[in-house]
Design an enzyme around this catalytic site. Structure first.
Site, short mmCIF file in Angstrom:
data_model
loop_
_atom_site.label_atom_id
_atom_site.label_comp_id
_atom_site.label_asym_id
_atom_site.label_seq_id
_atom_site.Cartn_x
_atom_site.Cartn_y
_atom_site.Cartn_z
N HIS A 182 42.77 30.67 40.32
CA HIS A 182 43.52 29.42 40.15
C HIS A 182 42.67 28.23 40.62
O HIS A 182 42.97 27.59 41.64
CB HIS A 182 44.81 29.52 40.96
CG HIS A 182 45.87 28.55 40.56
ND1 HIS A 182 45.64 27.20 40.44
CD2 HIS A 182 47.19 28.73 40.26
CE1 HIS A 182 46.78 26.60 40.09
NE2 HIS A 182 47.72 27.51 39.97
N GLU A 197 41.92 27.66 34.89
CA GLU A 197 42.13 28.91 35.62
C GLU A 197 41.83 30.12 34.74
O GLU A 197 42.66 30.52 33.93
CB GLU A 197 43.60 28.96 36.09
CG GLU A 197 44.06 27.68 36.76
CD GLU A 197 45.59 27.56 36.83
OE1 GLU A 197 46.29 28.60 36.78
OE2 GLU A 197 46.08 26.43 36.92
#
Ligand code: BG6
Length: 297
Positions: free
Chosen positions: A159, A264
């Protein structure tokens, strides 16, 4: 010493250039800083909790075994959004290479967040490798299924929060023609935009993007960030913009959405299933490749 470890974090400094460094919090094995020539590359909220009380808002949190909040799987649906890896303190395994400095961390049920393993009583073992090059940061993951009887079903995602001067002046390249699920519109379509620009909240999951499509965040004609993916077919592009930033207590300053973008790399569109004894590997490579236009079939 190119690797220093204290109770809460591990700091790598490149032996050939001390202005090149990275800091990894043991909580979540979250990379919270990556500096090249002294310049910070990642965005970290000034309100981020670094004391293990909640996942870090910024840097590179790790998402496992589920992306988002699952509603359909009997066990995974019990876990909070984005799973348990970012809410667990990982074991520091030590340094595995001196140049480029490389370290490893491990997570397994015995040391993972116990409230969460109670909800998801599944055997797993994760090894994260972080390599700091003079011009790159590579984070690699290996997921093993140590069970003798049960399969292991999971998502994985890095992330990554990137720091940029002005999100409205930037674009994200090389996702044109890809199938995308828009989490805000709740619709799947093929993205025809030659580049992705950010002038409002975005929450997009691009699916099955070939590994050889290099995603770049370009600002004023310069590729600020280059994101290479190994065995990670999906890519989420997220910016919370004004209202969503206000709703996140740890997102500070509230104007921070103008200076960050998440790209991500992950495997989130569907689950990976490992049979007993099997393992799976993937990596994210962030580097300073100059602007690269790629032919799109
Ligand atoms: C992104 C998701 O990956 O993470 C978004 O696509 C989500 O939907 C964002 O809002 C942040 O999630 P969290 O749990 O860290 O607030």
């Amino acid at each position: 010493m190119s690797v220093q470890s204290n109770e809460s974090e591990v700091i790598l400094t490149h032996p050939d250039d001390s202005s090149c460094s990275t800091t990894i919090l043991k909580y979540g094995a979250t990379v919270i800083s990556w500096k090249l020539k002294g310049d910070e590359q990642l965005w970290l909220s000034s309100g981020a909790k670094l004391d293990g009380s909640k996942p870090v808002r910024g840097g590179i949190p790790l998402v496992f075994p589920v992306f988002g909040k699952n509603a359909s799987d009997e066990l995974l649906s019990k876990l909070p959004q984005h799973g348990l890896a970012r809410n667990s303190t990982w074991e520091f395994l030590g340094q595995t290479k001196s140049n480029p400095p490389t370290v490893q961390f491990a997570l397994y049920p015995e040391i993972a967040n116990q409230e969460m393993t109670a909800l998801w009583p599944v055997d797993f073992s994760l090894i994260l490798t972080v390599e700091l090059g003079l011009e790159h940061l590579k984070t690699s993951i290996e997921v093993n299924n140590p069970s003798k009887t049960d399969s292991l079903k999971f998502n994985w995602l890095f992330h990554s929060y990137f720091r940029i001067e002005d999100v409205e002046g930037a674009f994200v390249s090389n996702l044109v023609g890809m199938k995308v699920y828009d989490q805000l519109l709740k619709e799947t379509y093929v993205d025809k935009h030659p580049v992705i620009t950010i002038h409002e909240e975005k929450d997009l999951i691009y699916q099955n993007v070939d590994d050889d499509r290099i995603i770049q965040i370009v600002n004023k004609g310069v590729a600020l960030h280059t994101i290479k993916r190994i065995n990670l077919p999906d890519a989420v592009v997220w910016n919370p913009w004004i209202e969503k930033s206000k709703s996140m207590g740890d997102f500070e300053p509230k104007s921070g959405y103008q200076h960050m973008i998440c790209v991500e790399p992950g495997h989130v569109h569907d689950f990976i299933t490992l049979e007993p004894g099997q393992s799976w590997k993937a990596a994210q490579l962030l580097d300073k490749t100059s602007i690269a236009f790629q032919r799109v079939e």
